[in-house]
Design a protein around this motif. Structure first.
Motif, mmCIF file in Angstrom:
data_model
loop_
_atom_site.group_PDB
_atom_site.id
_atom_site.type_symbol
_atom_site.label_atom_id
_atom_site.label_comp_id
_atom_site.label_asym_id
_atom_site.label_seq_id
_atom_site.Cartn_x
_atom_site.Cartn_y
_atom_site.Cartn_z
ATOM 1 N N ALA A 29 -22.199 4.375 3.374
ATOM 2 C CA ALA A 29 -22.663 3.939 4.756
ATOM 3 C C ALA A 29 -20.862 3.355 5.625
ATOM 4 C CB ALA A 29 -24.275 3.882 4.551
ATOM 5 N N THR A 30 -20.324 2.810 4.622
ATOM 6 C CA THR A 30 -19.754 1.176 5.970
ATOM 7 C C THR A 30 -19.541 1.373 7.596
ATOM 8 O OG1 THR A 30 -18.379 0.379 3.549
ATOM 9 C CG2 THR A 30 -17.655 0.575 5.817
ATOM 10 N N THR A 31 -19.773 0.494 7.647
ATOM 11 C CA THR A 31 -19.977 0.587 9.885
ATOM 12 C C THR A 31 -17.857 0.360 9.375
ATOM 13 O OG1 THR A 31 -21.976 0.550 9.785
ATOM 14 C CG2 THR A 31 -19.775 -0.477 11.863
ATOM 15 N N LEU A 32 -17.129 1.359 9.735
ATOM 16 C CA LEU A 32 -15.930 0.751 10.139
ATOM 17 C C LEU A 32 -15.672 0.416 11.372
ATOM 18 C CD1 LEU A 32 -13.931 3.430 8.170
ATOM 19 C CD2 LEU A 32 -14.520 1.327 7.768
ATOM 20 N N GLY A 33 -14.476 -1.122 11.476
ATOM 21 C CA GLY A 33 -13.685 -1.175 12.884
ATOM 22 C C GLY A 33 -12.862 -0.418 13.090
ATOM 23 N N LEU A 34 -12.603 -0.191 13.362
ATOM 24 C CA LEU A 34 -10.948 0.540 14.499
ATOM 25 C C LEU A 34 -10.265 0.123 15.418
ATOM 26 C CD1 LEU A 34 -12.547 4.051 12.847
ATOM 27 C CD2 LEU A 34 -11.475 2.465 12.013
ATOM 28 N N ALA A 35 -9.345 -0.052 15.172
ATOM 29 C CA ALA A 35 -8.267 0.126 15.589
ATOM 30 C C ALA A 35 -6.842 1.532 16.238
ATOM 31 C CB ALA A 35 -6.496 -0.838 15.402
ATOM 32 N N THR A 36 -6.562 1.324 17.674
ATOM 33 C CA THR A 36 -5.282 1.677 17.900
ATOM 34 C C THR A 36 -4.186 1.751 17.589
ATOM 35 O OG1 THR A 36 -5.858 1.773 20.589
ATOM 36 C CG2 THR A 36 -7.458 3.497 19.076
ATOM 37 N N GLY A 37 -2.959 2.426 19.353
ATOM 38 C CA GLY A 37 -1.645 1.575 18.930
ATOM 39 C C GLY A 37 -0.786 2.528 17.698
ATOM 40 N N GLY A 38 0.910 2.231 17.756
ATOM 41 C CA GLY A 38 1.624 2.817 17.498
ATOM 42 C C GLY A 38 1.372 2.366 15.062
ATOM 43 N N ARG A 159 0.821 -8.410 31.169
ATOM 44 C CA ARG A 159 1.528 -8.224 31.587
ATOM 45 C C ARG A 159 2.869 -7.360 30.492
ATOM 46 N NH1 ARG A 159 4.795 -9.488 36.628
ATOM 47 N NH2 ARG A 159 3.153 -10.854 37.153
ATOM 48 N N ALA A 160 2.510 -8.556 28.929
ATOM 49 C CA ALA A 160 3.893 -7.650 27.760
ATOM 50 C C ALA A 160 2.843 -6.774 27.285
ATOM 51 C CB ALA A 160 3.606 -8.817 26.855
ATOM 52 N N THR A 161 1.944 -6.686 27.176
ATOM 53 C CA THR A 161 0.819 -5.763 26.689
ATOM 54 C C THR A 161 0.784 -4.267 27.370
ATOM 55 O OG1 THR A 161 -0.361 -7.171 25.642
ATOM 56 C CG2 THR A 161 -1.425 -4.832 25.967
ATOM 57 N N ARG A 162 0.931 -4.680 29.184
ATOM 58 C CA ARG A 162 0.582 -3.863 29.364
ATOM 59 C C ARG A 162 2.346 -2.958 29.435
ATOM 60 N NH1 ARG A 162 0.151 -4.258 35.256
ATOM 61 N NH2 ARG A 162 -0.530 -2.447 35.774
ATOM 62 N N ALA A 163 3.309 -3.868 29.510
ATOM 63 C CA ALA A 163 5.167 -3.309 29.321
ATOM 64 C C ALA A 163 5.339 -2.518 27.546
ATOM 65 C CB ALA A 163 5.757 -4.269 29.204
ATOM 66 N N ASN A 165 2.613 -1.118 26.012
ATOM 67 C CA ASN A 165 2.048 0.283 25.824
ATOM 68 C C ASN A 165 2.595 1.189 26.359
ATOM 69 O OD1 ASN A 165 0.690 -1.466 23.822
ATOM 70 N ND2 ASN A 165 -1.667 -1.160 24.550
ATOM 71 N N ALA A 166 3.208 0.906 27.448
ATOM 72 C CA ALA A 166 3.712 1.780 29.240
ATOM 73 C C ALA A 166 4.204 3.582 27.747
ATOM 74 C CB ALA A 166 4.610 0.943 29.474
ATOM 75 N N ARG A 167 4.518 2.635 26.738
ATOM 76 C CA ARG A 167 5.003 4.313 26.169
ATOM 77 C C ARG A 167 3.765 5.303 25.656
ATOM 78 N NH1 ARG A 167 3.990 0.623 22.012
ATOM 79 N NH2 ARG A 167 3.228 1.345 19.700
ATOM 80 N N SER A 172 4.742 1.266 32.734
ATOM 81 C CA SER A 172 3.851 0.165 33.192
ATOM 82 C C SER A 172 2.849 0.263 34.596
ATOM 83 C CB SER A 172 4.916 -0.885 33.358
ATOM 84 O OG SER A 172 4.393 -1.906 32.458
ATOM 85 N N GLU A 173 2.884 0.421 35.001
ATOM 86 C CA GLU A 173 2.232 0.919 36.225
ATOM 87 C C GLU A 173 0.741 1.937 36.268
ATOM 88 O OE1 GLU A 173 2.411 -1.465 39.351
ATOM 89 O OE2 GLU A 173 3.373 -2.518 37.389
ATOM 90 N N ASP A 174 1.345 2.437 35.181
ATOM 91 C CA ASP A 174 -0.015 3.580 34.908
ATOM 92 C C ASP A 174 -0.909 2.820 33.730
ATOM 93 O OD1 ASP A 174 1.200 5.544 37.121
ATOM 94 O OD2 ASP A 174 2.351 6.738 35.184
ATOM 95 N N VAL A 175 -0.188 1.744 33.062
ATOM 96 C CA VAL A 175 -1.256 1.534 32.178
ATOM 97 C C VAL A 175 -2.317 0.520 33.254
ATOM 98 C CG1 VAL A 175 -1.540 -0.043 30.394
ATOM 99 C CG2 VAL A 175 0.681 1.414 30.798
ATOM 100 N N PRO A 176 -4.105 0.499 32.907
ATOM 101 C CA PRO A 176 -5.095 0.399 33.490
ATOM 102 C C PRO A 176 -4.986 -1.082 33.037
ATOM 103 C CG PRO A 176 -5.567 1.502 31.988
ATOM 104 C CD PRO A 176 -4.105 2.167 31.806
ATOM 105 N N ARG A 177 -5.219 -1.973 34.118
ATOM 106 C CA ARG A 177 -5.237 -3.767 34.253
ATOM 107 C C ARG A 177 -5.904 -4.272 33.327
ATOM 108 N NH1 ARG A 177 -1.095 -4.783 38.084
ATOM 109 N NH2 ARG A 177 -2.033 -7.010 37.420
#
Ligand code: F6R
Length: 255
Positions: A29-38, A159-163, A165-167, A172-177
């Motif tokens: 019954a653990t509560t997991l904290g989950l991440a996304t990304g590559g 800016r570096a994070t948006r760049a 995650n642009a993949r 990059s311009e489509d990545v929300p701010r």
């Protein structure tokens, strides 16, 4: 901090999946904290394989994801809701009403962030928090200079994070701010933390997280103040650690 250096990236991801699966066996019954990304894609693939082999189940568990982009509805192709369905939720026995992400398209994003923080607290906080790390030292979307006392809130992405995650977007311009992210203090309330980093691009941030001063300039360094953190690395991500020999002495082969 327990530092496990595991050789290749696939082995490291498998090791992270093993820790999650072991936790689910010990405490279903653990509560997991989950991440996304590559980085997490290989962890979720390994977890799905362990689930199919009967090694772990998610039916009694629940989950809260770290973050979501402001403005993206759950069915948006680049939303983290969609990512989680594709990479994990759609393949294991999680009950849909037990998985949670911030609602990116909520009309009042800060009110949504407050609601999300309250929901995490009401669930008794996170049992095992899975994390990746940004090349700038972020965890969740807590960018450099985030308060180490921060709670779930709206953050402006670097800016570096948006760049980086642009993949996942058309550019990059489509990545929300903006994003809604658990805060650093929210993450630090977790009972245990497992952070996975692979690849040379993460090596500097990893060294600052483990061996640098605790500083808002490297948000991941706040994990030095937590009692139960396991950092899992491949060889490349461990490349700038001054005390690498020491970690390898304690945990040969990352075991
Ligand atoms: C994702 C998250 C981020 C990522 C980090 C690394 O939910 O919160 O902190 O873990 O940006 O991303 P990748 O794995 O794509 O390098």
């Amino acid at each position: 901090m327990k530092v496990l250096i595991c050789g290749g990236a696939e082995t490291a991801a498998g090791r992270a999946a093993d820790l999650v699966a072991a936790r689910l066996r010990r405490a279903p019954a653990t509560t997991l904290g989950l991440a996304t990304g590559g980085t997490m894609e290989a962890v979720y693939a390994a977890l799905i394989a362990r689930h199919r082999a009967g090694d772990c189940g998610f039916a009694a568990a629940r989950s809260f994801n770290l973050d979501e982009y402001v403005g993206l509805a759950p069915d948006h192709p680049c939303s983290y809701w969609r990512y989680m369905r594709e990479h994990l939720f759609g393949h294991v026995d999680f009950a849909p009403d037990r998985t949670h992400l911030p609602q990116g398209d909520a009309p009042d994003p800060q009110a949504e962030a407050d609601r999300y923080e309250a929901a995490i607290r009401a669930a008794g906080d996170i049992g095992l928090q899975l994390l990746g790390i940004g090349a700038n030292g972020h965890i969740g979307f807590n960018e450099p200079t985030s308060s180490l006392a921060s709670l779930t809130r709206v953050k402006t992405l670097a800016r570096a994070t948006r760049a980086a995650n642009a993949r996942f977007f058309s550019g990059s311009e489509d990545v929300p701010r903006l994003a809604i992210t658990m805060g650093i203090a929210t993450i630090l309330r977790a009972e245990e933390v497992v952070l996975l980093a692979v690849g040379e691009a993460k090596a500097e941030a990893v060294a600052r997280m483990i061996e640098g001063p605790v500083s808002a300039f490297c948000p991941a360094s706040a994990l030095q103040t937590h009692r139960r953190v396991t950092v899992i690395l491949d060889d490349a991500a461990a490349g700038q650690l001054a005390l690498r020999d020491y970690y390898e002495d304690i945990h040969p082969g990352g075991m």
